[in-house]
Design an enzyme around this catalytic site. Structure first.
Site, PDB file in Angstrom:
ATOM      1  N   ARG A   1       0.844  -1.200   0.000  1.00  0.00           N
ATOM      2  CA  ARG A   1       0.000   0.000   0.000  1.00  0.00           C
ATOM      3  C   ARG A   1       0.876   1.246   0.000  1.00  0.00           C
ATOM      4  O   ARG A   1       1.745   1.399   0.867  1.00  0.00           O
ATOM      5  CB  ARG A   1      -0.882  -0.021   1.253  1.00  0.00           C
ATOM      6  CG  ARG A   1      -1.937   1.060   1.286  1.00  0.00           C
ATOM      7  CD  ARG A   1      -2.715   0.967   2.585  1.00  0.00           C
ATOM      8  NE  ARG A   1      -3.581  -0.192   2.600  1.00  0.00           N
ATOM      9  CZ  ARG A   1      -4.831  -0.185   2.139  1.00  0.00           C
ATOM     10  NH1 ARG A   1      -5.348   0.912   1.655  1.00  0.00           N
ATOM     11  NH2 ARG A   1      -5.575  -1.258   2.197  1.00  0.00           N
TER      12      ARG A   1
ATOM     13  N   THR B   1      -0.886   7.714  -0.925  1.00  0.00           N
ATOM     14  CA  THR B   1      -2.186   7.614  -1.608  1.00  0.00           C
ATOM     15  C   THR B   1      -3.070   6.512  -1.028  1.00  0.00           C
ATOM     16  O   THR B   1      -4.270   6.477  -1.272  1.00  0.00           O
ATOM     17  CB  THR B   1      -1.988   7.312  -3.106  1.00  0.00           C
ATOM     18  OG1 THR B   1      -1.412   6.006  -3.221  1.00  0.00           O
ATOM     19  CG2 THR B   1      -1.080   8.323  -3.769  1.00  0.00           C
TER      20      THR B   1
ATOM     21  N   ASP C   1      -5.355  -9.150  12.898  1.00  0.00           N
ATOM     22  CA  ASP C   1      -4.503  -9.157  11.703  1.00  0.00           C
ATOM     23  C   ASP C   1      -4.202 -10.601  11.323  1.00  0.00           C
ATOM     24  O   ASP C   1      -3.456 -11.309  12.010  1.00  0.00           O
ATOM     25  CB  ASP C   1      -3.196  -8.393  11.980  1.00  0.00           C
ATOM     26  CG  ASP C   1      -2.397  -8.228  10.692  1.00  0.00           C
ATOM     27  OD1 ASP C   1      -2.100  -9.254  10.038  1.00  0.00           O
ATOM     28  OD2 ASP C   1      -2.089  -7.087  10.328  1.00  0.00           O
TER      29      ASP C   1
ATOM     30  N   ASP D   1      -0.418 -11.585  10.689  1.00  0.00           N
ATOM     31  CA  ASP D   1       0.345 -11.679  11.940  1.00  0.00           C
ATOM     32  C   ASP D   1      -0.039 -12.927  12.715  1.00  0.00           C
ATOM     33  O   ASP D   1       0.827 -13.604  13.288  1.00  0.00           O
ATOM     34  CB  ASP D   1       0.084 -10.441  12.819  1.00  0.00           C
ATOM     35  CG  ASP D   1       0.894  -9.240  12.355  1.00  0.00           C
ATOM     36  OD1 ASP D   1       1.909  -9.438  11.647  1.00  0.00           O
ATOM     37  OD2 ASP D   1       0.512  -8.106  12.691  1.00  0.00           O
TER      38      ASP D   1
END
Ligand code: URA
Length: 208
Positions: A103, A107, A199, A202
């Site tokens: 990512r 933006t 997550d 993780d």
């Protein structure tokens, strides 16, 4: 508009309870994610086309069925890897592609850093795999890339989705059906699905 399938099955529910519980340790988390991947795959492959051929059993000739099209599993790195073994156990002839996205911090748009697909990809049924359908941005981008490589028969397979991610994926890819074990309430301001499971990457790989 694509269809969204949420599987109601006691075994899937039971395993999702283990996956969602914050007390579940990495090994059990990983095993159950993989097993739900297998159970979902059993359900979503019911409509795959088959062709007939003749074989010989030890007793006699027989007309049998086999899958018409190759199947390709494409996990979105890295959490998608957690469902691959379970899916592959059910479809051992499937090939495996990979897509890696990061990512952009300014933006927030996803960009591809890795994409590798097998030959005959354009002739295959493609299972795009990412356990969490959160904003839908990564899934949508991954499917853009998959389509650029010629695939037309694409299904999204995940564990937990939310209305925001489903809406985005349906808008961007109305031809791609979505298969999930659960549809949760919403996405929070940090991008986590609520109640979700935390997550997923993780928890699969023990990185936190
Ligand atoms: N990715 C995750 O691993 N968990 C979420 O809740 C959302 C995105």
């Amino acid at each position: 508009m694509s269809h969204v399938f949420i599987f109601e099955h006691p075994l899937i529910d039971h395993k999702m309870t283990i996956i969602r519980d914050k007390e579940t340790k990495t090994k059990a988390f990983r095993e159950n994610v993989s097993e739900v991947g297998a159970l979902i795959t059993y359900e979503i492959t019911r409509d795959l086309s088959t062709r007939t051929k003749e074989i010989e059993t030890p007793i006699s000739k027989m007309i049998v069925k086999e899958l018409l099209k190759p199947v390709v599993i494409v996990p979105i790195l890295r959490a998608g890897l957690g469902m691959v073994d379970g899916i592959h156990n059910i479809i051992p002839t499937a090939k495996i592609g990979h897509i890696g996205l990061y990512r952009d911090e300014e933006t927030l748009e996803p960009h591809v850093y890795y994409a590798k697909f097998p030959v005959d990809f354009d002739q295959s049924v493609v299972l795009v795999v990412d356990p969490m359908l959160a904003s839908g941005g990564s899934a949508s981008k991954a499917i853009d890339i998959i389509k650029e490589h010629g695939a037309t028969d694409i299904r999204y397979v995940g564990l937990v989705g939310c209305p925001e991610g489903v809406k985005r994926l349906q808008e961007d890819h109305p031809d791609v059906n979505i298969y999930l074990a659960a549809l949760d309430d919403h996405l929070n301001e940090k991008g986590y699905i609520v109640p979700g499971l935390g997550d997923c990457g993780d928890r699969l790989f023990g990185t936190k």
